[in-house]
Scaffold this active site. Structure first.
Site, PDB file in Angstrom:
ATOM      1  N   THR A  11      72.658  44.168  61.692  1.00  0.00           N
ATOM      2  CA  THR A  11      71.534  43.640  61.111  1.00  0.00           C
ATOM      3  C   THR A  11      70.786  44.045  60.156  1.00  0.00           C
ATOM      4  O   THR A  11      71.080  45.310  60.050  1.00  0.00           O
ATOM      5  CB  THR A  11      70.349  43.190  62.261  1.00  0.00           C
ATOM      6  OG1 THR A  11      69.757  44.480  62.676  1.00  0.00           O
ATOM      7  CG2 THR A  11      71.086  42.562  63.584  1.00  0.00           C
ATOM      8  N   GLY A  12      70.187  43.296  59.204  1.00  0.00           N
ATOM      9  CA  GLY A  12      69.560  44.238  57.738  1.00  0.00           C
ATOM     10  C   GLY A  12      70.710  44.701  57.050  1.00  0.00           C
ATOM     11  O   GLY A  12      70.430  46.111  56.594  1.00  0.00           O
ATOM     12  N   ALA A  13      71.794  44.078  56.790  1.00  0.00           N
ATOM     13  CA  ALA A  13      72.892  44.782  56.238  1.00  0.00           C
ATOM     14  C   ALA A  13      73.089  44.356  54.773  1.00  0.00           C
ATOM     15  O   ALA A  13      74.036  44.852  54.020  1.00  0.00           O
ATOM     16  CB  ALA A  13      74.228  44.349  56.728  1.00  0.00           C
ATOM     17  N   SER A  14      71.892  43.967  53.911  1.00  0.00           N
ATOM     18  CA  SER A  14      72.173  43.551  52.637  1.00  0.00           C
ATOM     19  C   SER A  14      71.977  44.934  51.840  1.00  0.00           C
ATOM     20  O   SER A  14      72.331  44.794  50.731  1.00  0.00           O
ATOM     21  CB  SER A  14      71.108  42.548  52.003  1.00  0.00           C
ATOM     22  OG  SER A  14      69.663  43.068  52.348  1.00  0.00           O
ATOM     23  N   GLY A  16      70.710  49.358  51.695  1.00  0.00           N
ATOM     24  CA  GLY A  16      70.139  50.564  52.554  1.00  0.00           C
ATOM     25  C   GLY A  16      71.221  51.259  53.367  1.00  0.00           C
ATOM     26  O   GLY A  16      72.429  50.989  53.389  1.00  0.00           O
ATOM     27  N   ILE A  17      70.527  51.355  54.665  1.00  0.00           N
ATOM     28  CA  ILE A  17      71.448  51.830  55.637  1.00  0.00           C
ATOM     29  C   ILE A  17      72.227  50.701  56.305  1.00  0.00           C
ATOM     30  O   ILE A  17      73.653  51.045  56.655  1.00  0.00           O
ATOM     31  CB  ILE A  17      70.532  52.516  56.911  1.00  0.00           C
ATOM     32  CG1 ILE A  17      69.657  53.738  56.416  1.00  0.00           C
ATOM     33  CG2 ILE A  17      71.273  52.884  58.092  1.00  0.00           C
ATOM     34  CD1 ILE A  17      68.591  54.166  57.351  1.00  0.00           C
ATOM     35  N   GLY A  18      71.813  49.667  56.298  1.00  0.00           N
ATOM     36  CA  GLY A  18      72.766  48.342  57.031  1.00  0.00           C
ATOM     37  C   GLY A  18      74.075  48.117  56.004  1.00  0.00           C
ATOM     38  O   GLY A  18      75.080  47.931  56.544  1.00  0.00           O
ATOM     39  N   SER A 139      63.219  55.842  64.183  1.00  0.00           N
ATOM     40  CA  SER A 139      62.372  56.557  63.271  1.00  0.00           C
ATOM     41  C   SER A 139      61.900  57.922  63.889  1.00  0.00           C
ATOM     42  O   SER A 139      61.613  57.812  65.138  1.00  0.00           O
ATOM     43  CB  SER A 139      61.285  55.950  62.616  1.00  0.00           C
ATOM     44  OG  SER A 139      60.549  56.657  61.749  1.00  0.00           O
ATOM     45  N   TYR A 152      54.187  50.686  62.620  1.00  0.00           N
ATOM     46  CA  TYR A 152      55.428  51.029  62.518  1.00  0.00           C
ATOM     47  C   TYR A 152      55.903  52.018  63.646  1.00  0.00           C
ATOM     48  O   TYR A 152      56.773  52.043  64.400  1.00  0.00           O
ATOM     49  CB  TYR A 152      55.633  51.485  61.280  1.00  0.00           C
ATOM     50  CG  TYR A 152      57.077  51.980  61.117  1.00  0.00           C
ATOM     51  CD1 TYR A 152      58.211  51.115  60.501  1.00  0.00           C
ATOM     52  CD2 TYR A 152      57.518  53.309  60.845  1.00  0.00           C
ATOM     53  CE1 TYR A 152      59.366  51.587  60.575  1.00  0.00           C
ATOM     54  CE2 TYR A 152      58.859  53.657  60.640  1.00  0.00           C
ATOM     55  CZ  TYR A 152      59.914  52.655  60.576  1.00  0.00           C
ATOM     56  OH  TYR A 152      61.101  53.256  60.218  1.00  0.00           O
TER      57      TYR A 152
END
Length: 243
Positions: A11-14, A16-18, A139, A152
């Site tokens: 998930t969140g792969a567009s 950065g880390i993903g 985190s 957060y």
């Protein structure tokens, strides 16, 4: 003898880390399902590149991982799963006294509710194979807490507790659940920091720099392929910062 096909959902792969994790898993022959909430064109471009480069299948899906209906729609496309990487997340900088209820609930939805939705949907698929790996991207603030990032920090602290508890629940089924707790990583999430603030933070880090998305991705991949006896762990990647 044919090699079994391997499937990973990130998930969140567009970016950065993903994105770095998607590139690494595809290079090792994993078929991918990738999600993002807004950067659809970037995700679609990445999917095409990974398919062409590594000969795998890659399904890009626009989904708000903090929305139960979106996650249910996503999993309608998922029929086999070996690895789940819960990387989608968002930050919020500011005083708690000035935070709205809507902002609080959005942080919790994207960072924590999403883990509940994806894990609940992924577990039956992993039980079919009597194996699976879940890696939650957390985190250092989930353990330490950060001023101006109360929501957060709370969401990542919740993710850490979620990881430990679910690991105990799924250990008898040979499904391992671990988290990677990142320190300062050079991603767009930190774009709100001024160059001066970024430099000040890096001075506090014994390694003297921010980590890279590729380094985080390598650790995620290593955790996904660690011995089966390793589960329920929160593994820190922070250059010695919060150790």
């Amino acid at each position: 003898m044919s090699v079994p096909e391997k499937y990973a959902l990130i998930t969140g792969a567009s970016r950065g880390i993903g994105k770095a994790a998607a590139e690494l898993f595809s290079a090792h022959g994993y078929h991918l399902i990738l999600t993002c909430s807004r950067s659809v064109k970037e995700l679609e471009t990445l999917a095409v590149e990974l398919e062409r480069t590594h000969g795998i299948t890659c399904l890009p899906v626009q989904a708000d991982m903090g929305c139960e209906a979106d996650v249910e729609r996503l999993f309608a496309h998922v029929h086999a799963l070996d690895i789940l990487v819960n990387n989608a997340g968002m930050a919020h900088f500011g005083l708690l006294s000035q935070m709205t209820s809507a902002q609080w609930h959005q942080i919790m939805a994207v960072n924590l509710d999403s883990c509940f939705y994806t894990c609940r949907a992924a577990i039956p698929l992993m039980l079919q194979k009597h194996r699976g790996r879940i890696i939650n991207v957390s985190s250092v603030w989930g353990a330490r807490g950060a001023s101006m990032e109360t929501a957060y920090s709370a969401s990542k602290g919740g993710m850490n507790a979620f990881t430990r508890a679910l690991a105990k629940e799924l250990a008898p089924s040979n499904i391992q659940v671990n988290a990677v707790a990142c320190g300062l990583i050079d991603t767009a999430m930190n774009a709100c920091l001024s160059p001066e603030d970024m430099a000040s933070l890096q001075e506090e880090i014994p390694a003297g720099r921010a980590g890279t998305p590729a380094e985080a991705a390598r650790l995620i991949y290593q955790v996904a392929h660690a011995p089966e006896y390793m589960t329920g762990q929160i593994i820190t990647l922070d250059g010695g910062w919060q150790t």
